[in-house]
Scaffold this motif. Structure first.
Motif, PDB file in Angstrom:
ATOM      1  N   GLU A 235      11.179   1.036 -20.164  1.00 19.85           N
ATOM      2  CA  GLU A 235      12.439   1.516 -20.723  1.00 19.85           C
ATOM      3  C   GLU A 235      12.292   2.880 -21.380  1.00 19.85           C
ATOM      4  O   GLU A 235      13.121   3.768 -21.183  1.00 19.85           O
ATOM      5  N   ASP A 236      11.193   3.045 -22.157  1.00 18.55           N
ATOM      6  CA  ASP A 236      10.995   4.305 -22.882  1.00 18.55           C
ATOM      7  C   ASP A 236      10.978   5.509 -21.950  1.00 18.55           C
ATOM      8  O   ASP A 236      11.730   6.465 -22.113  1.00 18.55           O
ATOM      9  N   ILE A 237      10.132   5.411 -20.897  1.00 15.71           N
ATOM     10  CA  ILE A 237       9.997   6.573 -20.015  1.00 15.71           C
ATOM     11  C   ILE A 237      11.217   6.735 -19.110  1.00 15.71           C
ATOM     12  O   ILE A 237      11.709   7.845 -18.876  1.00 15.71           O
ATOM     13  N   LEU A 238      11.781   5.602 -18.646  1.00 16.42           N
ATOM     14  CA  LEU A 238      12.933   5.672 -17.738  1.00 16.42           C
ATOM     15  C   LEU A 238      14.182   6.230 -18.405  1.00 16.42           C
ATOM     16  O   LEU A 238      14.961   6.952 -17.785  1.00 16.42           O
ATOM     17  N   SER A 239      14.388   5.874 -19.684  1.00 16.99           N
ATOM     18  CA  SER A 239      15.603   6.346 -20.326  1.00 16.99           C
ATOM     19  C   SER A 239      15.545   7.865 -20.534  1.00 16.99           C
ATOM     20  O   SER A 239      16.567   8.528 -20.580  1.00 16.99           O
ATOM     21  N   GLU A 240      14.335   8.417 -20.631  1.00 19.81           N
ATOM     22  CA  GLU A 240      14.251   9.880 -20.765  1.00 19.81           C
ATOM     23  C   GLU A 240      14.151  10.587 -19.416  1.00 19.81           C
ATOM     24  O   GLU A 240      14.782  11.615 -19.191  1.00 19.81           O
ATOM     25  N   VAL A 241      13.296  10.033 -18.506  1.00 19.44           N
ATOM     26  CA  VAL A 241      13.126  10.665 -17.192  1.00 19.44           C
ATOM     27  C   VAL A 241      13.727   9.747 -16.130  1.00 19.44           C
ATOM     28  O   VAL A 241      13.023   9.160 -15.311  1.00 19.44           O
ATOM     29  N   THR A 242      15.066   9.627 -16.138  1.00 21.66           N
ATOM     30  CA  THR A 242      15.727   8.682 -15.223  1.00 21.66           C
ATOM     31  C   THR A 242      15.432   8.997 -13.764  1.00 21.66           C
ATOM     32  O   THR A 242      15.487   8.108 -12.912  1.00 21.66           O
ATOM     33  N   VAL A 243      15.110  10.259 -13.469  1.00 19.60           N
ATOM     34  CA  VAL A 243      14.868  10.636 -12.082  1.00 19.60           C
ATOM     35  C   VAL A 243      13.702   9.859 -11.478  1.00 19.60           C
ATOM     36  O   VAL A 243      13.610   9.697 -10.260  1.00 19.60           O
ATOM     37  N   LEU A 244      12.812   9.338 -12.320  1.00 21.23           N
ATOM     38  CA  LEU A 244      11.707   8.522 -11.793  1.00 21.23           C
ATOM     39  C   LEU A 244      12.235   7.357 -10.956  1.00 21.23           C
ATOM     40  O   LEU A 244      11.646   6.966  -9.955  1.00 21.23           O
TER      41      LEU A 244
END
Lengths: 465, 465
Positions: A319-328
């Motif tokens: 959640e942490d990384i996805l909410s900032e780098v949604t393009v992943l």
């Protein structure tokens, strides 16, 4: 009419068949039985069977009864099993004797396998004692064994006969057997001693004995081996038929090459269905009830739910990384698709190699190593292309770190998928499970779960999360 | 030794082969040529070929030269093509005459197809004029046509001969031809008039003429049709061989059932490879250079990059919703995997149905409708299960709206994938493209792109974005 019917090749043959089919229906509708009868005279039995199959059900028995006795048997053997069933249910006692009693025992057993048990016993009771015995013998062997698919109609003669005498015997006995490509030589207790092709009977001197010209090195099958193995033996040795012996080495039947072609096609279909994640049981898929179809297809899909419990929870934990780098998230389909694809490629060639002779003596190690190297070459190429591609895509906002993450993950997944795809079929084969059926779900699981794990771990270290 | 060699069935046969292979090597290493020679006497040619193939390259020619002339031809025809090549390069002129000149022309042509052009012309020059002519005739037909794979070794006789005279003729001519299952009846300009099986020659009265007993309704192939169609004809009519005629309806050769089995296996392998996204060209995959392997596998993977440009940009455009409900990303693999799987199931059965006779007269409409219904049943079942499953997963935080979104999307994707999977193969077939090769990439594209679009649209309306 008959003039036209001599055009017999390929596409024109196909047109001809359509013409016969529509003509037959027209003549029957006009109740012109004599016309229908003469229409069918020059047509091959298998084509007549197709024409009858194309008729409305009410006309099928009528059309079938136009045939003379000999032809009726050939045509009946070539009908689809559902039409065989509906006809046999309406046969009179005399028709059972004229047709079912005169069928080859192997074709009869194939028919009985499809019929309801009470109909089988009713028909069995109407057969001549000899044919009933032959049928019961075959029915006694397990499904898909040599014993079940063989025909007991073969020619066996004692070794001391001359070829001239053999030809005389054939002239009297051959009417019993449709299939005399080979004459089998047996001793007084029916043990197989040798084989001689009809060609060799004909071309050698009439005064020579069978013993002198026969081949005593006979390749044979035993009653209990699987039909696929029988097919492979015929294929390997280019035989037209292979003798089948019982436990006491007595000749009990032969399996012929025309049946082998059908067995090989059926086995290939089963492999293809299994690779396409569809269970099969040898029935025609397109004749099968849709709920059965759905049931046969659902098991693989339920495995995916299980797999995705893991994949989903791995992604859910980001959640942490996805909410900032949604393009992943945008690159997940690419990784899943590519991993699945590379894994399928490797497993396809290995599974096919295991079922034909192509793999031969290459061991597990060599095959997996080959695939790993191929996967590395593929991965390097694809990975580099993907870095550029991902960098240029609008959604990545020219984020080179994300682009490199995707490319590196693809390289790792490509190697992983090649190894899993080539190794797992051997594992299943070792445990006597069908590699074609089992490999797909397990490769998907391995590649999805590990692939997503690799991807987010690379992303975390590259993006400093 | 010879005692043991009469055990010939199945698994024991396999053990026997290994035993022969290791014994042969041992005897050759000890330079015991006489022992090696007698070891091979009772062994079948195809098994000798395998044993030679298993030897180190330096010993292969030595082992091959132990065989008598007749056996050498049979063994040579059964060798792998790379071993045929290395042997032929070392053959003396006399060996070329003893072996290559005596091979069946169809086997010779298959060999020549693998050899470098200059070696072919050197060997051709050493052949007898008659065999050179026969070879050039076959080489003149296109690859994979009936003309290329036929053998010109058949028996043709005039219609007025009696069966007794026919048997006399066979006795003198049959040495020319290995294959006399049928006698073909031709007129003075070699036009095909009828056919009679060797069985019928033997069992009928010797004073009858060929004309009286022959079947004049001959099924034949023409030289230019595809080998797969020839195979299908033999399979359909249960023939042992089919005559091939040229444009002037003159008989020029026959295709035999043993070649047909190999053709059908090769075609099944090609279909399986295509379904598994591997290009093939009929070579043994496991003998192929790894860079070639990678090249054959990369094209499909590049298509995925293109597909994922769309899928990726759809997901990339969901930044607003993804950054708040990151768990949506966790279900992307499930939707992609399931859609791909359902689509593959449908396309597998349709593609196989198109290449065997199973699909028959079911039209496009009926097949697609059947699959759509099956997809709906599957989708309903899976969708409901998925709603419960997604709701219970820890990462969804018991978010029922997300769970319902995933379930509904899966239902829609299942129907969509079934329709695409069953319809696209027909489209490719209509445009004369190989459905097995083309369907995969297009189905993935359709299902991925539309699936993701459906998913996020349902999510937006359910979650109020």
């Amino acid at each position: 009419m008959t003039e036209n019917l001599t055009i017999k090749n390929n596409d024109s043959r196909h047109e001809l068949r359509s013409l016969v089919n529509s003509q037959l229906r027209l003549l029957l509708e006009q109740n012109n039985l004599q016309g229908a009868k003469s229409l069918l005279v020059p047509v091959q039995p298998v084509d007549i069977a197709e024409a009858i199959g194309d008729l409305p059900e009410a006309m099928q028995l009528m059309a079938f009864r136009l045939l003379n006795k000999t032809e009726a048997i050939d045509v009946y053997e070539n009908l689809d099993s559902d039409i065989q069933q509906s006809l046999i249910a309406e046969f009179k006692r005399q028709e059972v004797l004229d047709i079912v009693d005169k069928m080859s025992p192997d074709d009869r057993v194939r028919l009985f396998d499809e019929l309801p048990a009470e109909l089988v016993s009713r028909i069995l009771a109407q057969l001549s004692p000899e044919e009933r015995r032959a049928t019961n013998l075959l029915l006694g062997y397990g499904e898909n064994t040599a014993g079940r698919i063989m025909t007991p109609e073969y020619i066996s003669l004692p070794a001391h006969l001359t070829l001239g005498e053999t030809l005389e015997r054939l002239r009297t006995q051959a009417t019993v057997s449709e299939l005399i490509y080979y004459v089998y030589v047996t001793d007084e207790s029916k043990r197989l001693k040798g084989v001689i092709s009809l060609r060799d009977v004909v071309i050698n001197e009439p005064h020579q004995t069978l013993e002198e010209v026969m081949q005593s090195d006979v390749v044979y099958a035993t009653t209990e081996i699987d039909q696929e193995k029988v097919a492979k033996l015929i294929q390997r040795y280019d035989f037209l038929a292979i003798p089948v012996v019982d436990r006491e080495s007595r000749l009990v039947g032969i399996v012929t090459v025309d049946d082998v072609i059908d067995i090989l096609e059926q086995e290939a279909t089963e492999d293809i269905y299994a690779l396409g994640a569809v269970q099969s049981d040898g029935d025609n898929y397109f004749d099968t009830n849709l709920f059965v179809v759905a049931r046969r297809r659902v098991s693989w899909l339920l495995v995916l739910l299980l797999t995705n419990t893991f994949t989903g929870s791995i992604i859910g934990a980001q959640e942490d990384i996805l909410s900032e780098v949604t393009v992943l998230a945008a690159f997940i389909p690419l990784l899943i698709d590519s991993g699945g694809n590379v894994g399928t490629q490797s497993s396809t060639v290995v599974i096919r190699g295991l079922s034909t002779d192509e793999l031969k003596d290459l061991g597990v190690g060599k095959v997996v190593l080959r695939e790993a190297i191929a996967g590395t070459i593929l991965g390097l190429g694809l990975g580099l292309i993907t870095i550029v591609w991902a960098y240029l895509l609008p959604q990545s906002d020219k984020n080179i770190t994300v682009a490199i993450t995707v490319g590196l993950s693809l390289m790792a997944i490509s190697v992983l998928a090649s190894v899993a795809g080539s190794f797992l079929p051997f594992v299943f084969k070792f445990f006597k499970l069908d590699p074609a059926l089992m490999s797909g779900p397990f490769i998907t699981t391995a590649v999805d779960v590990l692939g997503v794990l690799i991807y987010f771990n690379i992303a975390r270290s590259m993006l400093g999360f």
